[in-house]
Design a protein around this motif. Structure first.
Motif, PDB file in Angstrom:
ATOM      1  N   ARG A  85       0.815  -1.213   0.000  1.00 24.97           N
ATOM      2  CA  ARG A  85       0.000   0.000   0.000  1.00 24.97           C
ATOM      3  C   ARG A  85       0.846   1.259   0.000  1.00 24.97           C
ATOM      4  N   SER A  86       2.074   1.172   0.497  1.00 22.85           N
ATOM      5  CA  SER A  86       2.935   2.357   0.519  1.00 22.85           C
ATOM      6  C   SER A  86       3.426   2.726  -0.883  1.00 22.85           C
ATOM      7  N   TRP A  87       3.314   1.809  -1.834  1.00 17.83           N
ATOM      8  CA  TRP A  87       3.701   2.125  -3.211  1.00 17.83           C
ATOM      9  C   TRP A  87       2.854   3.266  -3.752  1.00 17.83           C
ATOM     10  N   SER A  88       1.536   3.166  -3.583  1.00 13.10           N
ATOM     11  CA  SER A  88       0.662   4.211  -4.126  1.00 13.10           C
ATOM     12  C   SER A  88       0.886   5.540  -3.402  1.00 13.10           C
ATOM     13  N   ALA A  89       1.157   5.491  -2.105  1.00 13.50           N
ATOM     14  CA  ALA A  89       1.431   6.726  -1.366  1.00 13.50           C
ATOM     15  C   ALA A  89       2.715   7.373  -1.865  1.00 13.50           C
ATOM     16  N   ALA A  90       3.710   6.565  -2.187  1.00 16.82           N
ATOM     17  CA  ALA A  90       4.964   7.114  -2.707  1.00 16.82           C
ATOM     18  C   ALA A  90       4.760   7.699  -4.099  1.00 16.82           C
ATOM     19  N   ARG A  91       3.965   7.035  -4.911  1.00 17.57           N
ATOM     20  CA  ARG A  91       3.712   7.561  -6.266  1.00 17.57           C
ATOM     21  C   ARG A  91       2.933   8.872  -6.212  1.00 17.57           C
ATOM     22  N   GLN A  92       1.967   8.964  -5.300  1.00 21.80           N
ATOM     23  CA  GLN A  92       1.162  10.181  -5.211  1.00 21.80           C
ATOM     24  C   GLN A  92       1.991  11.377  -4.772  1.00 21.80           C
ATOM     25  N   SER A  93       2.985  11.142  -3.934  1.00 18.52           N
ATOM     26  CA  SER A  93       3.814  12.258  -3.481  1.00 18.52           C
ATOM     27  C   SER A  93       5.022  12.493  -4.388  1.00 18.52           C
ATOM     28  N   GLY A  94       5.148  11.718  -5.456  1.00 16.20           N
ATOM     29  CA  GLY A  94       6.219  11.932  -6.417  1.00 16.20           C
ATOM     30  C   GLY A  94       7.560  11.357  -5.999  1.00 16.20           C
ATOM     31  N   GLU A  95       7.564  10.449  -5.024  1.00 15.64           N
ATOM     32  CA  GLU A  95       8.806   9.837  -4.561  1.00 15.64           C
ATOM     33  C   GLU A  95       9.138   8.609  -5.396  1.00 15.64           C
ATOM     34  N   SER A  96      10.371   8.158  -5.241  1.00 14.44           N
ATOM     35  CA  SER A  96      10.782   6.906  -5.853  1.00 14.44           C
ATOM     36  C   SER A  96      10.166   5.745  -5.068  1.00 14.44           C
ATOM     37  N   VAL A  97       9.819   4.683  -5.761  1.00 15.39           N
ATOM     38  CA  VAL A  97       9.209   3.525  -5.097  1.00 15.39           C
ATOM     39  C   VAL A  97      10.242   2.455  -4.779  1.00 15.39           C
ATOM     40  N   ALA A  98      11.526   2.776  -4.903  1.00 12.07           N
ATOM     41  CA  ALA A  98      12.577   1.782  -4.661  1.00 12.07           C
ATOM     42  C   ALA A  98      12.545   1.261  -3.226  1.00 12.07           C
TER      43      ALA A  98
END
Length: 127
Positions: A85-98
């Motif tokens: 679930r943290s993947w979508s939160a990272a994408r929404q804030s423009g962070e890398s999903v690594a």
């Protein structure tokens, strides 16, 4: 100058993590902890298999093992869900999903390792 003249520093500059980063760190920490605990449990399983249940009530050991392994497996499943679930939160804030990918991988490997060690423990206790 007295002690009343001293103004403490402001606490409003506390470090805040984004939801994507916080979820990634949480998933990574729980996954690594699961993997380490699975290794420790396997060492315990080898000792238990070699020496047997010396002065330990079998029923109590079986119930405790079942409750403990199930509880930790549920924790591992929650860690996998948090990290995915943290993947979508990272994408929404423009962070890398690594970090989130690493957290998901660590959580999955930790969960699988724990399930292997827990099932091994239950097979030893049920023999």
């Amino acid at each position: 100058m007295s002690e009343d003249d001293f103004v403490p520093p402001s606490t409003s500059s506390a470090l805040a993590l984004s939801p994507g980063t916080g979820g990634g760190i949480a998933g990574l920490a729980i996954g690594c902890a699961l993997l380490v605990s699975a290794c420790v449990l396997m060492v315990f399983n080898v000792i238990l298999f070699g020496r047997g249940l010396v002065d330990i009530p079998r029923d109590l050991a079986q119930y405790g093992g079942l409750i403990g392994t199930t509880g930790v497996a549920i924790l591992g499943l929650i860690a996998v869900i948090i990290s995915v679930r943290s993947w979508s939160a990272a994408r929404q804030s423009g962070e890398s999903v690594a970090l989130n990918v690493a957290a998901t991988a660590a959580s999955l490997v930790g969960l699988v390792g724990w399930l292997i060690a827990g099932i091994d423990l239950m097979m030893i206790l049920l023999k």
